[in-house]
Scaffold this motif. Sequence first.
Motif, mmCIF file in Angstrom:
data_model
loop_
_atom_site.group_PDB
_atom_site.id
_atom_site.type_symbol
_atom_site.label_atom_id
_atom_site.label_comp_id
_atom_site.label_asym_id
_atom_site.label_seq_id
_atom_site.Cartn_x
_atom_site.Cartn_y
_atom_site.Cartn_z
ATOM 1 N N PRO A 50 -26.079 -60.118 139.022
ATOM 2 C CA PRO A 50 -25.374 -59.381 138.115
ATOM 3 C C PRO A 50 -26.569 -58.430 137.772
ATOM 4 O O PRO A 50 -27.204 -59.744 136.853
ATOM 5 N N THR A 51 -26.691 -57.412 137.355
ATOM 6 C CA THR A 51 -27.670 -57.645 135.594
ATOM 7 C C THR A 51 -26.738 -56.920 134.644
ATOM 8 O O THR A 51 -25.372 -55.785 135.064
ATOM 9 N N LYS A 52 -27.355 -57.243 133.351
ATOM 10 C CA LYS A 52 -26.759 -56.468 132.110
ATOM 11 C C LYS A 52 -27.880 -55.713 131.502
ATOM 12 O O LYS A 52 -29.301 -56.191 131.504
ATOM 13 N N SER A 53 -27.428 -54.494 130.875
ATOM 14 C CA SER A 53 -28.756 -53.970 130.620
ATOM 15 C C SER A 53 -28.177 -53.856 128.832
ATOM 16 O O SER A 53 -26.894 -53.671 128.339
ATOM 17 N N PHE A 54 -29.616 -53.488 127.648
ATOM 18 C CA PHE A 54 -28.785 -53.453 126.416
ATOM 19 C C PHE A 54 -30.550 -53.303 125.797
ATOM 20 O O PHE A 54 -31.639 -53.304 126.765
ATOM 21 N N ARG A 55 -29.774 -51.905 125.341
ATOM 22 C CA ARG A 55 -31.681 -51.337 124.543
ATOM 23 C C ARG A 55 -32.623 -52.214 123.270
ATOM 24 O O ARG A 55 -31.685 -53.198 122.712
ATOM 25 N N LEU A 56 -33.495 -52.297 123.291
ATOM 26 C CA LEU A 56 -34.338 -53.596 122.490
ATOM 27 C C LEU A 56 -34.770 -51.975 121.689
ATOM 28 O O LEU A 56 -35.242 -51.022 122.331
ATOM 29 N N GLN A 57 -34.638 -52.698 120.411
ATOM 30 C CA GLN A 57 -35.483 -51.660 119.386
ATOM 31 C C GLN A 57 -36.435 -51.624 118.936
ATOM 32 O O GLN A 57 -36.342 -52.987 118.555
ATOM 33 N N SER A 58 -37.270 -51.161 118.129
ATOM 34 C CA SER A 58 -38.380 -51.847 116.966
ATOM 35 C C SER A 58 -37.598 -52.807 116.346
ATOM 36 O O SER A 58 -37.271 -52.316 115.318
ATOM 37 N N GLY A 59 -38.896 -54.314 116.487
ATOM 38 C CA GLY A 59 -38.659 -55.098 115.837
ATOM 39 C C GLY A 59 -37.696 -56.016 116.339
ATOM 40 O O GLY A 59 -37.088 -57.371 115.507
ATOM 41 N N ASP A 60 -36.785 -55.262 117.380
ATOM 42 C CA ASP A 60 -36.254 -56.916 117.449
ATOM 43 C C ASP A 60 -36.973 -57.909 118.565
ATOM 44 O O ASP A 60 -37.765 -57.581 118.849
ATOM 45 N N VAL A 61 -36.248 -59.142 118.640
ATOM 46 C CA VAL A 61 -36.743 -60.125 119.348
ATOM 47 C C VAL A 61 -35.927 -60.490 120.616
ATOM 48 O O VAL A 61 -34.910 -61.077 120.316
ATOM 49 N N VAL A 62 -36.499 -61.241 121.820
ATOM 50 C CA VAL A 62 -35.776 -61.395 123.064
ATOM 51 C C VAL A 62 -36.128 -63.245 123.173
ATOM 52 O O VAL A 62 -37.008 -63.168 123.339
ATOM 53 N N VAL A 63 -35.374 -64.169 122.869
ATOM 54 C CA VAL A 63 -35.833 -65.384 123.723
ATOM 55 C C VAL A 63 -35.422 -65.603 124.701
ATOM 56 O O VAL A 63 -33.656 -65.749 124.750
ATOM 57 N N LEU A 64 -35.998 -65.896 125.855
ATOM 58 C CA LEU A 64 -35.009 -66.487 127.290
ATOM 59 C C LEU A 64 -35.712 -68.121 127.339
ATOM 60 O O LEU A 64 -36.590 -68.001 127.744
ATOM 61 N N GLY A 65 -34.946 -68.826 127.167
ATOM 62 C CA GLY A 65 -34.715 -70.289 127.512
ATOM 63 C C GLY A 65 -34.123 -71.096 127.838
ATOM 64 O O GLY A 65 -33.240 -70.451 128.492
ATOM 65 N N GLY A 66 -34.703 -72.217 128.043
ATOM 66 C CA GLY A 66 -33.408 -73.039 128.832
ATOM 67 C C GLY A 66 -32.858 -72.144 130.388
ATOM 68 O O GLY A 66 -34.074 -71.890 130.873
ATOM 69 N N GLU A 67 -31.401 -72.114 130.571
ATOM 70 C CA GLU A 67 -31.367 -71.826 132.563
ATOM 71 C C GLU A 67 -31.463 -70.948 131.970
ATOM 72 O O GLU A 67 -31.253 -70.076 133.083
ATOM 73 N N ALA A 68 -31.942 -69.849 130.900
ATOM 74 C CA ALA A 68 -32.472 -67.959 131.483
ATOM 75 C C ALA A 68 -33.886 -68.418 131.487
ATOM 76 O O ALA A 68 -33.578 -66.724 131.314
ATOM 77 N N ARG A 69 -35.032 -69.153 131.447
ATOM 78 C CA ARG A 69 -36.068 -69.073 130.700
ATOM 79 C C ARG A 69 -36.065 -67.817 132.893
ATOM 80 O O ARG A 69 -37.500 -67.555 132.678
ATOM 81 N N LEU A 70 -35.648 -68.821 133.437
ATOM 82 C CA LEU A 70 -36.395 -67.537 134.649
ATOM 83 C C LEU A 70 -35.707 -66.956 135.376
ATOM 84 O O LEU A 70 -35.443 -66.162 136.221
ATOM 85 N N ALA A 71 -34.579 -66.637 134.475
ATOM 86 C CA ALA A 71 -33.874 -64.887 135.177
ATOM 87 C C ALA A 71 -34.366 -63.837 135.065
ATOM 88 O O ALA A 71 -35.461 -64.093 134.594
ATOM 89 N N PHE A 72 -34.552 -63.100 136.397
ATOM 90 C CA PHE A 72 -35.273 -61.775 136.400
ATOM 91 C C PHE A 72 -34.625 -61.458 135.483
ATOM 92 O O PHE A 72 -34.119 -60.869 134.827
ATOM 93 N N HIS A 73 -35.401 -59.685 135.089
ATOM 94 C CA HIS A 73 -35.212 -58.949 134.055
ATOM 95 C C HIS A 73 -36.286 -57.999 134.617
ATOM 96 O O HIS A 73 -37.321 -58.159 134.883
ATOM 97 N N GLY A 74 -36.544 -57.074 133.257
ATOM 98 C CA GLY A 74 -37.416 -55.637 133.411
ATOM 99 C C GLY A 74 -37.053 -55.412 132.842
ATOM 100 O O GLY A 74 -35.490 -54.699 131.628
ATOM 101 N N ILE A 75 -37.647 -53.559 132.580
ATOM 102 C CA ILE A 75 -37.453 -52.586 131.647
ATOM 103 C C ILE A 75 -37.448 -51.521 132.405
ATOM 104 O O ILE A 75 -38.443 -51.034 133.647
ATOM 105 N N ASP A 76 -36.250 -51.063 132.263
ATOM 106 C CA ASP A 76 -35.605 -49.587 132.809
ATOM 107 C C ASP A 76 -36.091 -47.990 132.452
ATOM 108 O O ASP A 76 -36.977 -47.211 133.398
ATOM 109 N N ARG A 77 -36.490 -48.180 131.515
ATOM 110 C CA ARG A 77 -37.043 -47.363 130.724
ATOM 111 C C ARG A 77 -37.673 -46.989 128.960
ATOM 112 O O ARG A 77 -36.749 -47.939 128.422
#
Length: 208
Positions: A155-182
């Motif tokens: 299952p996936t979750k979506s959230f909006r990334l705005q200008s200036g936002d930072v996302v960190v994929l580390g630890g157990e989530a380092r290899l989580a699937f992710h993408g940009i829908d639009r």
Amino acid sequence: MQDVSINGLKGLSYLPGYFDRAAQEALLREIRTAVADAPLFQPVMPKTGKPFSVKMSNCGPLGWVSDINGYRYQPSHPATGRPWPDIPGRLKMLWQEVASAAPAPEACLINFYETGAKMGLHQDRDEQTFDAPVVSVSLGDTATFRVGGLKRNDPTKSFRLQSGDVVVLGGEARLAFHGIDRVLKGTSTLLKNGGRINLTLRRVTPPD
Ligand code: MD6
Ligand code: FE
């Protein structure tokens, strides 16, 4: 710093508004300087040669490229043959703040999204080590980011990334699937012609 829980994986953090407008503008100038030296190129999918909808460049000792032969990291630009420009200081400082336990980043992938560009669900797994997190910065128009689990069909979750936002994929989530829908047109005034830039900092090789 917000820890986002996804499929029970620890290690996904979301830092909304990490860079204020002045810092975004300064970072954008640094990225424009880098791209003047290392021009954006249109990567293609291995085997099929199908072009990505995103244009790319890199800074740092290693850059990620994708061509007919595969995905890889290499020390020079595929078209100019020159070494990639340095990673901007404020991105190295970001890494120090959010990934200080990890050795220094070696690659900063620059993704440029024009209207209509997107990025399919993927894992960042071309690195030789997954101990360090991947740290991402968004600039320009808001994007819909989707993140799931370690299996493509989780299952996936979506959230909006705005200008200036930072996302960190580390630890157990380092290899989580992710993408940009639009990418949502007209949601930021940072880039005068619109569109979105995403910067991802990675450690590629094991610590020295
Ligand atoms: C993007 N981001 O935001 C694509 N990868 O345009 C990524 O692919 C990404 O945001 C690893 C870690 C964080 C990310
Ligand atoms: Fe990614």
